[in-house]
Design an enzyme around this catalytic site. Structure first.
Site, PDB file in Angstrom:
ATOM      1  N   HIS A  17      -5.716  -8.639   2.140  1.00 50.27           N
ATOM      2  CA  HIS A  17      -5.955  -8.155   3.351  1.00 50.27           C
ATOM      3  C   HIS A  17      -5.296  -9.206   4.313  1.00 50.27           C
ATOM      4  O   HIS A  17      -4.761  -8.787   5.434  1.00 50.27           O
ATOM      5  CB  HIS A  17      -7.468  -8.016   3.637  1.00 50.27           C
ATOM      6  CG  HIS A  17      -8.109  -6.843   2.839  1.00 50.27           C
ATOM      7  ND1 HIS A  17      -7.993  -5.404   3.469  1.00 50.27           N
ATOM      8  CD2 HIS A  17      -8.687  -6.881   1.840  1.00 50.27           C
ATOM      9  CE1 HIS A  17      -8.620  -4.798   2.735  1.00 50.27           C
ATOM     10  NE2 HIS A  17      -9.253  -5.545   1.390  1.00 50.27           N
ATOM     11  N   ASP A 120      -9.791  -4.698  10.615  1.00 55.27           N
ATOM     12  CA  ASP A 120      -9.635  -3.952   9.505  1.00 55.27           C
ATOM     13  C   ASP A 120     -10.730  -2.860   9.332  1.00 55.27           C
ATOM     14  O   ASP A 120     -11.785  -2.979   9.983  1.00 55.27           O
ATOM     15  CB  ASP A 120     -10.029  -5.109   8.256  1.00 55.27           C
ATOM     16  CG  ASP A 120      -9.915  -4.269   6.509  1.00 55.27           C
ATOM     17  OD1 ASP A 120      -8.610  -4.175   6.116  1.00 55.27           O
ATOM     18  OD2 ASP A 120     -10.684  -3.833   6.213  1.00 55.27           O
ATOM     19  N   THR A 142      -4.912   0.148   6.326  1.00 51.32           N
ATOM     20  CA  THR A 142      -3.946  -0.367   5.410  1.00 51.32           C
ATOM     21  C   THR A 142      -3.683   0.938   4.029  1.00 51.32           C
ATOM     22  O   THR A 142      -3.099   0.601   3.352  1.00 51.32           O
ATOM     23  CB  THR A 142      -4.166  -1.761   4.536  1.00 51.32           C
ATOM     24  OG1 THR A 142      -5.632  -1.330   4.223  1.00 51.32           O
ATOM     25  CG2 THR A 142      -4.126  -2.770   5.691  1.00 51.32           C
ATOM     26  N   ALA A 356       2.108 -10.670 -13.056  1.00 42.57           N
ATOM     27  CA  ALA A 356       3.184 -10.582 -12.689  1.00 42.57           C
ATOM     28  C   ALA A 356       3.752 -10.709 -11.342  1.00 42.57           C
ATOM     29  O   ALA A 356       2.746 -10.330 -10.424  1.00 42.57           O
ATOM     30  CB  ALA A 356       3.262  -8.581 -13.132  1.00 42.57           C
ATOM     31  N   TRP A 376      -1.902   1.386  -2.150  1.00 44.58           N
ATOM     32  CA  TRP A 376      -0.989   1.758  -1.177  1.00 44.58           C
ATOM     33  C   TRP A 376       0.201   0.881  -1.050  1.00 44.58           C
ATOM     34  O   TRP A 376       1.143   1.097  -0.900  1.00 44.58           O
ATOM     35  CB  TRP A 376      -1.860   1.955   0.160  1.00 44.58           C
ATOM     36  CG  TRP A 376      -0.658   2.731   0.950  1.00 44.58           C
ATOM     37  CD1 TRP A 376      -0.566   2.391   2.323  1.00 44.58           C
ATOM     38  CD2 TRP A 376      -0.321   4.096   0.782  1.00 44.58           C
ATOM     39  NE1 TRP A 376       0.284   3.396   2.819  1.00 44.58           N
ATOM     40  CE2 TRP A 376       0.554   4.085   2.202  1.00 44.58           C
ATOM     41  CE3 TRP A 376      -0.204   4.981  -0.130  1.00 44.58           C
ATOM     42  CZ2 TRP A 376       1.347   5.708   1.986  1.00 44.58           C
ATOM     43  CZ3 TRP A 376       0.642   6.191  -0.041  1.00 44.58           C
ATOM     44  CH2 TRP A 376       1.304   6.183   1.164  1.00 44.58           C
ATOM     45  N   ASN A 377      -0.258  -0.464  -0.932  1.00 48.23           N
ATOM     46  CA  ASN A 377       0.671  -1.669  -0.981  1.00 48.23           C
ATOM     47  C   ASN A 377       1.929  -1.352  -2.119  1.00 48.23           C
ATOM     48  O   ASN A 377       2.998  -1.562  -2.050  1.00 48.23           O
ATOM     49  CB  ASN A 377       0.219  -2.988  -1.134  1.00 48.23           C
ATOM     50  CG  ASN A 377      -0.188  -3.404   0.143  1.00 48.23           C
ATOM     51  OD1 ASN A 377       0.047  -2.890   1.391  1.00 48.23           O
ATOM     52  ND2 ASN A 377      -0.979  -4.499   0.608  1.00 48.23           N
ATOM     53  N   SER A 378       1.254  -1.079  -3.393  1.00 52.09           N
ATOM     54  CA  SER A 378       2.202  -1.076  -4.564  1.00 52.09           C
ATOM     55  C   SER A 378       3.128   0.215  -4.451  1.00 52.09           C
ATOM     56  O   SER A 378       4.125   0.169  -4.787  1.00 52.09           O
ATOM     57  CB  SER A 378       1.349  -0.798  -6.021  1.00 52.09           C
ATOM     58  OG  SER A 378       0.751  -2.315  -6.376  1.00 52.09           O
ATOM     59  N   GLU A 381       5.938  -0.396  -1.782  1.00 46.61           N
ATOM     60  CA  GLU A 381       6.719  -1.642  -2.688  1.00 46.61           C
ATOM     61  C   GLU A 381       7.602  -0.947  -3.451  1.00 46.61           C
ATOM     62  O   GLU A 381       8.890  -0.782  -3.339  1.00 46.61           O
ATOM     63  CB  GLU A 381       6.142  -2.671  -3.096  1.00 46.61           C
ATOM     64  CG  GLU A 381       5.630  -3.636  -2.252  1.00 46.61           C
ATOM     65  CD  GLU A 381       4.624  -4.655  -3.016  1.00 46.61           C
ATOM     66  OE1 GLU A 381       4.062  -5.284  -2.444  1.00 46.61           O
ATOM     67  OE2 GLU A 381       4.459  -4.580  -4.450  1.00 46.61           O
ATOM     68  N   GLN A 398      -7.369   5.386  -4.628  1.00 47.82           N
ATOM     69  CA  GLN A 398      -6.185   5.682  -5.544  1.00 47.82           C
ATOM     70  C   GLN A 398      -6.008   6.887  -6.183  1.00 47.82           C
ATOM     71  O   GLN A 398      -4.812   7.500  -6.210  1.00 47.82           O
ATOM     72  CB  GLN A 398      -6.167   4.401  -6.643  1.00 47.82           C
ATOM     73  CG  GLN A 398      -5.926   2.953  -6.150  1.00 47.82           C
ATOM     74  CD  GLN A 398      -6.508   1.956  -7.377  1.00 47.82           C
ATOM     75  OE1 GLN A 398      -6.656   2.220  -8.337  1.00 47.82           O
ATOM     76  NE2 GLN A 398      -6.573   0.842  -6.440  1.00 47.82           N
TER      77      GLN A 398
END
Length: 478
Positions: A17, A120, A142, A356, A376-378, A381, A398
């Site tokens: 975050h 947030d 986010t 990783a 969501w970030n993944s 990306e 998810q």
């Protein structure tokens, strides 16, 4: 001359975050040289997640004079009982500390006008503090716009139509939600937290408070979520939304300044291995900082990979001990959880790793597909680097993200869409093999759409792009 303004950001606890908050702060500072930002850091009493090192890394940065970090006093967190309720109470208990810190800030900052709080989604209790201080509150959301719309819809169903989310738990009914163009299979897709009475109500109470903010910055972009964003802007009872994404940390992979020497060596070994693989030939499996599986499921993944026959890079993490709250860790030795002889049989084509460096891997030309938990970030990306996803959600929102990627947008393939980490279901090797084969088709429509969306994500942030304009409108507000 325009008076300089100060925004106070309050992210939820945790390095993930904080990094997202800093990225949006950096964007804002790059657009307005009269803007100053203070980030209040709430830390778990047991946290060793690299927050301190991350903050220290800004000491010599070019924006260091316009961004500052303040650690709020440590609070204890209740470890018995409902972990979600304990987490929300832990944040709420920081209200007095936030008020004290910001009051001192106002006294000491004679030249900057306090323009408001940016909170947030879990920090809605801080709206009361902002109100006491007579300043507006904004939110940085986010997750995707579709999820924001879903939360608003479920909250309105509860408060205006007396319909409880628990009714969907064992139902086969679909749910029509304005922010999705397809009906949602509610029992399979809604976050499991909503199926528990106390946590579900507490969560929807957060959504109710979202309506009290002056504006919502969302980590998405118009070209990706046009339907969801249109539904939010035409609602009339929802604050203005500003899709300013993708807000990513793609240049400074894995907070490089605080990656330790062991991880630095691991990263070097991984990238060296990838350098030896042909373009778009490797399927990368990684399930986020909280992602881990039972031994039974690990063996099915291994069999699915072996039968699919593609080169693979697999981030395999060990679950915390049963009954304990904690993060997954690296195995001392993978051999015990994998099928007998698996590592020998796949030595020429596969590599099993622990931690990783996700951004560096997704950026590598050898990577042709990503088996992901759909955080969501993944997701953003992966789209940024034009790598298609095979969906395998685990928790939180998810499952809904997976539904959006596969059914709404057609930019992912499905391994599973409704898998739940806490559930008894084991995804079979056959299903995994089929999903990977579909994912790695080089001339598929999904791959073409992902490439187009990758281009759109970059254009959105450029001068004249949709997210560039939205951020400008947000700055005009403050």
């Amino acid at each position: 001359m325009k008076q300089s303004a100060e925004l106070v950001f309050i992210p939820s606890p945790g390095i993930g975050h904080l990094v997202a908050t800093v990225e949006v702060a950096k964007l804002l500072l790059s657009r307005d040289d009269q803007l100053f930002i203070t980030i209040l850091i709430i830390k778990f009493p047991f946290s060793t997640d690299g927050t301190d090192a991350y903050v220290e890394s800004f000491a010599d940065s070019s924006i260091s004079h316009r961004i500052k970090f303040i650690n709020l006093p440590q609070q204890n967190i209740e470890t018995q009982g409902n972990s979600t309720i304990n987490f929300l109470n832990f944040i709420d208990n920081q209200q007095t500390n936030v008020k004290d810190v910001v009051a001192k800030l106002i006294e000491s900052e004679t030249k900057n006008r306090l323009a408001g709080f940016v909170i947030d989604m879990f920090c809605t209790s801080m709206i009361d503090v902002a109100n006491e201080l007579g300043v507006p509150t904004y939110m940085f959301f986010t997750s995707p716009a579709s999820m924001l719309g879903l939360l608003f819809h479920l909250q309105a169903l509860r408060d205006d139509h007396n319909k409880d989310c628990i009714e969907f738990k064992d139902s086969t009914a679909d749910l029509v939600v304005p922010s999705y163009s397809n009906p949602l299979p509610a029992a399979r897709i809604l976050p499991s937290i909503l199926f528990e009475k106390e946590t579900g109500n507490r969560f929807l109470n957060l959504a109710k408070r979202f309506r009290d903010v002056k504006g919502i910055l969302i980590n998405t972009f118009t070209e990706l979520e046009s339907h969801a964003l249109l539904s939010l802007s035409s609602d009339g009872k929802i604050p203005p939304v500003y899709p300013a994404g993708p807000i990513l940390n793609v240049k400074n992979d894995d907070n490089n300044d605080q990656v330790d020497s062991k991880q630095s060596k691991q990263k070097s070994d991984i990238l060296k291995w990838l350098d030896d693989q042909p373009p778009s030939s490797v399927v990368f499996l990684c399930f986020g900082s909280m992602g881990s599986f039972s031994e039974d499921q690990v063996k099915e993944i291994a069999r699915g990979l072996e039968h699919a026959g593609f080169r693979f890079l697999w981030s395999l993490r060990q679950p915390p001990p049963k009954g304990q709250i904690g993060m997954p860790s690296d195995y001392a030795d993978h051999t015990g959880v994998l099928p007998e002889g698996f590592l020998d049989r796949t030595a020429g084509v596969g590599k099993v790793i622990g931690w990783a460096p996700q951004v560096a891997i997704l950026a590598h030309p050898a990577v042709g597909g990503f088996v992901s938990h759909c955080g969501w970030n993944s997701t953003l990306e992966s789209l940024w680097f034009g790598v298609p996803i095979a969906t395998w959600p685990l928790y939180a929102e998810q499952q809904a993200n997976a539904f959006q990627l596969v059914t709404e947008l057609g930019i992912a393939v499905e391994i599973d869409m409704s898998y739940r980490k806490e559930g008894p279901v084991v995804v079979t090797a056959e299903k995994i093999e089929g999903g990977i084969k579909e994912l790695m088709e080089l001339d598929s429509d999904v791959r073409k759409r992902v490439k187009q969306m990758s281009d759109s994500s970059k254009k959105a942030l450029m001068d004249g792009g949709s997210s560039y304009a939205a951020l400008g409108h947000f700055i005009d507000q403050i």
